[in-house]
Write an enzyme that holds these catalytic residues in place. Structure first.
Site, PDB file in Angstrom:
ATOM      1  N   ASP A 156       0.824  -1.200   0.000  1.00 10.65           N
ATOM      2  CA  ASP A 156       0.000   0.000   0.000  1.00 10.65           C
ATOM      3  C   ASP A 156       0.860   1.253   0.000  1.00 10.65           C
ATOM      4  O   ASP A 156       0.547   2.233  -0.659  1.00 10.65           O
ATOM      5  CB  ASP A 156      -0.948   0.005   1.198  1.00 10.65           C
ATOM      6  N   ARG A 203       5.193   3.756   5.759  1.00  7.08           N
ATOM      7  CA  ARG A 203       4.466   3.574   7.016  1.00  7.08           C
ATOM      8  C   ARG A 203       4.085   2.118   7.270  1.00  7.08           C
ATOM      9  O   ARG A 203       3.997   1.683   8.412  1.00  7.08           O
ATOM     10  CB  ARG A 203       3.211   4.448   6.993  1.00  7.08           C
ATOM     11  N   GLU A 204       3.816   1.356   6.190  1.00 11.70           N
ATOM     12  CA  GLU A 204       3.291   0.002   6.374  1.00 11.70           C
ATOM     13  C   GLU A 204       4.042  -1.071   5.592  1.00 11.70           C
ATOM     14  O   GLU A 204       4.289  -2.142   6.105  1.00 11.70           O
ATOM     15  CB  GLU A 204       1.797  -0.026   6.012  1.00 11.70           C
ATOM     16  N   ASP A 262      -6.007  -2.716  -2.140  1.00 10.69           N
ATOM     17  CA  ASP A 262      -5.235  -1.844  -3.015  1.00 10.69           C
ATOM     18  C   ASP A 262      -4.929  -2.526  -4.349  1.00 10.69           C
ATOM     19  O   ASP A 262      -5.036  -1.921  -5.416  1.00 10.69           O
ATOM     20  CB  ASP A 262      -3.930  -1.437  -2.332  1.00 10.69           C
ATOM     21  N   TRP A 286     -12.053  -6.026  -0.193  1.00 21.51           N
ATOM     22  CA  TRP A 286     -10.701  -6.459   0.143  1.00 21.51           C
ATOM     23  C   TRP A 286     -10.584  -7.968  -0.090  1.00 21.51           C
ATOM     24  O   TRP A 286      -9.771  -8.403  -0.907  1.00 21.51           O
ATOM     25  CB  TRP A 286     -10.361  -6.084   1.585  1.00 21.51           C
ATOM     26  N   GLU A 319      -2.167   9.282  -0.527  1.00 25.09           N
ATOM     27  CA  GLU A 319      -3.250   8.536   0.121  1.00 25.09           C
ATOM     28  C   GLU A 319      -4.479   9.415   0.296  1.00 25.09           C
ATOM     29  O   GLU A 319      -5.602   8.982   0.064  1.00 25.09           O
ATOM     30  CB  GLU A 319      -2.768   8.024   1.474  1.00 25.09           C
ATOM     31  N   HIS A 379       0.723   6.267  -2.241  1.00 28.98           N
ATOM     32  CA  HIS A 379      -0.347   5.266  -2.251  1.00 28.98           C
ATOM     33  C   HIS A 379      -0.907   5.221  -3.672  1.00 28.98           C
ATOM     34  O   HIS A 379      -1.520   6.176  -4.121  1.00 28.98           O
ATOM     35  CB  HIS A 379      -1.470   5.672  -1.284  1.00 28.98           C
TER      36      HIS A 379
END
Length: 899
Positions: free
Chosen positions: A456, A460-461, A468, A529, A769, A786
């Protein structure tokens, strides 16, 4: 070029160390022919198909002698083709493609898992790297030599001080409990007579380092480990040098290395201390060869600016937001620490800011965790020292270099772009510079998130969120060859699927009992998702013609649909039950319970609230995906020859569609807001209208009412989009396909918030994002990389430039070429290298009208649609067509590639 090209083995251009004993072979037919009529494929191990009639040139299964561990062979192909004069001609043989198998069975491994003895393990993010080494003697250099290696952690391998290969972050990111990749490398050139030393550097990586938004650690285990088997062959004799407890362990220059926190290096510490390795538990059942291209440094960027602040920090601007690290060749004085802080934005003081990248600390409500992304290096003073932190990655455009007295020159620091080495397939440009920049931004954003898995965000992740990828995969598959990359990820999606059919939000994943189970596990199973397990394989099939990816994922699709169906049939939302105790017959097809992210992050909508979403009624969104996934599965079943299942799924999809209409359409045909008990005058959203049209939820007779409703909502928002995460990719296609092309262009060209061009005008180099990722005041918000909103560039390919696949086609065997200019655009061009070959479309508007040039490859038929002209069918070749200015006739097609 009179021979087949672009040979592939199971989507791979480098088939080295594979473990599939039934590989499939694909090629692109020769240029300049109309179509293939037959092929002959031969292998160096004795298989020859002879002449095989037909146009098949993709995924031909191997049928030669049984393949075993270490087997090597070449394959090549030639084809019979229809020439432009209608005669059949035989091509030359293709260039051969080498295939080599790795170690197929656990019994092939005599090496043992080893690791460092760690009496006390430091805190996550603070753990050092270890070196594991062995010196051995050779009478002579071997004729052939292979290194097979993998790790619980990240490893680098060196032979006699030379790094083996150019792959990065090995063994890569997978769901380690079920799959662990092995890298097989040719090391013959690195070995010599006499003493040789093999050395591996081992750090935490994905295996036990901190990861994701929640910074969980030790997700797959608490101990790192390494496994290597060197096999040297000469004169038919094989010598094996494998890891065991005779290997030595020593400290390395890596003081700590973590994918999220960063890497600290002290170059004075090299090779300090030594001891024996200890044996680790570990088997060979999960070991596998590659199915995707490797991760590499694919590009190096020089700074566009370096300036020193009053506080002494030097701010390096690469001019581009990337994923990777830097290479620094000017270090501090011996013993001095130079610190590098990576970020996507600058604060008001001109220094790098990371505030917008700090994740919530769910264990301490109201608090935030650190952003990480900090490296440091202590120089030893040795000549030629270079710092390159290859055991971490960062998402960044800017670097704050702290503690370095010397002024940096551009040649002193390089940005290393690290990604899976994907082949480019698609291009685009047009007469509008801002749209070209938008397209460039989207490409960079995807590339920055194509590191091992589709993530994503790279800072941060770094997580492989399913939602996504299902949104962006059609766009990605047009621009890059993501088939193997996606197949690798889908393997993890399947193995991460829960027993009840729930598809995990993130793959790779260690499972719900590990991944923040106390406060995040409930978010799995969301519509939009989990539906990735259906939608993503379908899109790869459409792009490549590969039915194997459908077969591989069919069981997982059925389990996911079974979860949806049982949830819909067995549960009712409390608000609906309170409104009427007895369920209406159609309610068995409403998916209105459980956690759903919903549309997520709509402009001016409510702030995302995971815990509120746990009990909210998102049935209008979830039921739409229930319909969409069941409809796609009906088409997949038909492709796979499951006729009874196709009929059953078609009926289910129709029932869900009717239930959605009954529950969420008003008497006047417009879309309600989805809230139980809402009055007829209650509002709806752009997103729900878009989904109703894109997923064919409304009857044909009612489409005009929903289109009018959508237009009203867009105009009521000041001609701004109001869609969030899920519906944005469909917005412009839905408008264009329903008589609102001009409005689609107005939204595309909108340059006030929220819009895509705001990002362009505010200097973005990757997609944001949030629509206001950089506010008007210059403040950064959330991730600035993003890619999901970037799916809009498919509108540029399919509508503006006018190239799309025809409904019912796969592998671009049938295409539609239909430029649909707007917004004053005077020219556009796009190309896509599909399975048949290169497709190229360009058009320009002049005084006399529009001139179109189209290149159609072998085996492809194209329908050319120019406004005011009858549709024209053309075959392979380059064609020039013209049409007078004006007119905009159009036959409606469903958005994206659902057909």
């Amino acid at each position: 070029m009179n021979h087949p090209t672009r040979l592939r083995t199971d989507h791979l251009s480098e088939a080295f160390g594979i473990t599939n004993t039934l590989p499939r072979f694909s090629w692109t037919p020769p240029n300049g022919t109309l179509r293939q009529t037959a092929y002959q494929l031969t292998t160096s191990n004795g298989w020859d198909t002879g002449r095989v009639d037909g146009g098949t040139h993709g995924f031909v299964p191997y049928a030669g002698p049984d393949l075993g561990s270490r087997d090597r062979f070449d394959w090549k192909v030639r084809t019979w083709n229809v020439a432009s004069d209608g005669t059949e001609v035989l091509s030359a043989w293709s260039e051969p493609m080498a295939v080599e198998l790795g170690l197929l069975h656990p019994g092939d491994w005599t090496a043992q898992w080893i690791g460092p003895d760690e009496p006390a393990v430091q805190d996550p993010g603070e753990r050092p790297g270890h070196a594991l080494s062995k010196t051995f003697t050779l009478d002579k250099a071997p004729e052939t030599a292979r290194a097979n290696a993998t790790a619980h952690g990240i490893y680098e391998l060196f032979i006699n001080g030379v790094r083996v290969g150019d792959q990065q972050l090995t063994p890569g990111s997978t769901s380690y409990h079920s799959t662990l990749q092995v890298q097989t490398c040719n090391i013959a050139a690195l070995l010599r007579p006499g003493a040789n030393t093999v050395r591996a550097v081992l750090t935490d990586g994905w295996y036990r380092g901190t990861f994701g938004y929640t910074r969980d650690a030790d997700m797959y285990g608490t101990q790192t480990a390494f496994l290597a088997q060197l096999e040297l062959e000469s004169g038919g004799e094989r010598t094996v040098i494998g890891t065991d407890d005779s290997w030595h362990v020593s400290a390395t220059e890596i003081v700590s290395a973590d994918l999220m926190a960063g890497q600290r290096v002290d170059l004075r510490r090299r090779h300090q201390g030594a001891g024996r390795a200890v044996l680790r538990n570990g088997g060979g059942a999960t070991l596998t060869g590659p199915v995707a291209p490797p991760t590499r440094i694919v590009e190096e960027l020089s700074p566009v600016a370096i300036r020193r602040l009053a506080n002494g920090n030097q701010i390096v601007d690469l001019g581009q937001n990337i994923n990777g690290w830097i290479r620094l060749s000017r270090l501090g004085a011996p013993g001095e620490t130079v610190t590098l802080v990576y970020g996507e934005a600058l604060g008001s003081d001109g220094d790098v800011t990371q505030e917008h990248l700090r994740p919530h600390d769910f264990r301490s409500p109201g608090q935030f965790l650190g952003a990480g992304q900090v490296d440091s290096v202590v120089a030893s003073g040795a000549p030629g020292e270079v710092f390159e932190p290859r055991h971490t990655t960062h998402g960044f455009q800017y670097i704050a270099v702290q503690g370095l007295d010397a002024d940096l020159e551009p040649a002193d620091i390089v940005g290393c772009m690290v990604q899976t080495d994907l082949e480019r397939l698609g291009t685009f440009n047009c007469s509008d510079g801002r749209l070209n920049k938008l397209h460039d931004i989207v490409e960079w954003s995807f590339r920055g998130n194509a590191c091992e898995v589709p993530t994503d965000c790279p800072q941060r992740e770094k997580a492989g969120w399913t939602g996504d990828w299902q949104l962006f995969v059609p766009t990605a598959a047009y621009l890059f060859d993501v088939a193997g990359f996606t197949a690798k990820w889908l393997r993890d999606v399947r193995t991460d699927q829960w027993d009840n059919g729930v598809v995990a939000n993130i793959s790779p994943s260690p499972g719900p009992e590990v991944t923040s189970a106390d406060f995040m596990a409930f978010t799995n199973g969301s519509s939009g998702w989990g539906d990735a397990v259906v939608m993503v394989p379908w899109e790869i099939h459409l792009a490549t013609g590969d039915t194997g990816i459908l077969e591989q994922n069919w069981e997982a699709m059925e389990r996911w649909l079974g979860f949806i169906r049982s949830t819909a049939e067995g549960n009712r939302h409390p608000a609906r039950a309170a409104a009427h105790a007895t369920p209406a017959p159609h309610e068995q097809y409403l998916w209105d319970t459980g956690f759903h992210f919903g549309e997520w992050m709509e402009p001016d909508g409510p702030a995302p609230d995971l815990f509120a979403s746990r009990s909210a009624d998102n049935g209008i969104v979830a039921t739409a995906y229930y319909r969409h996934s069941s409809a796609i599965m009906a088409r997949i079943a038909a492709v796979l020859g499951k006729e009874d299942k196709a009929r059953e799924l078609g009926e289910l999809s129709d029932n869900v569609r009717r239930a959605w209409q009954q529950e969420y359409l008003r008497a006047d045909g417009t879309v309600a807001d989805g809230t139980v008990g809402a009055g007829a005058a209650s509002g709806s959203s752009q997103a729900n209208c878009v989904r109703a049209l894109a997923f064919d939820l409304v009857p044909d007779s009612g489409r005009s009412a929903v289109v009018t409703q959508l237009v009203t909502l867009v105009r009521g928002a000041g001609t701004h989009l109001g869609t969030g995460f899920l519906a944005t990719p469909y917005l412009l296609p839905v408008l264009a396909d329903n008589g609102q092309l001009d409005l689609a262009y107005e939204l595309l060209m909108q340059d006030s918030e929220p819009s895509w061009l705001v990002m362009v005008d505010r200097g973005a180099t990757t997609m944001w994002e949030a629509w206001d990722g950089i506010g008007a005041d210059g403040t950064a918000r959330q991730s600035l990389n993003h890619y999901s909103k970037g799916a809009v560039v498919s509108f540029l390919h399919r509508y503006m430039a006018g190239l799309r696949q025809a409904p019912g086609s796969a592998a671009y065997e049938r295409i539609i070429i239909e430029p649909r200019p707007g917004a004053g655009i005077t020219s556009a061009a796009t190309s896509h290298r599909g399975p048949q070959g290169l497709i190229a479309v360009s058009w320009a508007i002049g005084d006399g009208g529009i001139t179109l040039v189209a290149t159609v490859p072998s085996g492809t038929t194209a329908e050319v649609r120019l406004a005011g002209q009858p549709n024209t069918a053309v075959g392979p070749g380059t064609h020039t067509l013209t049409a007078p200015a004006g007119g905009n006739d159009h036959q409606s097609q469903l958005a994206r590639s659902a057909s």
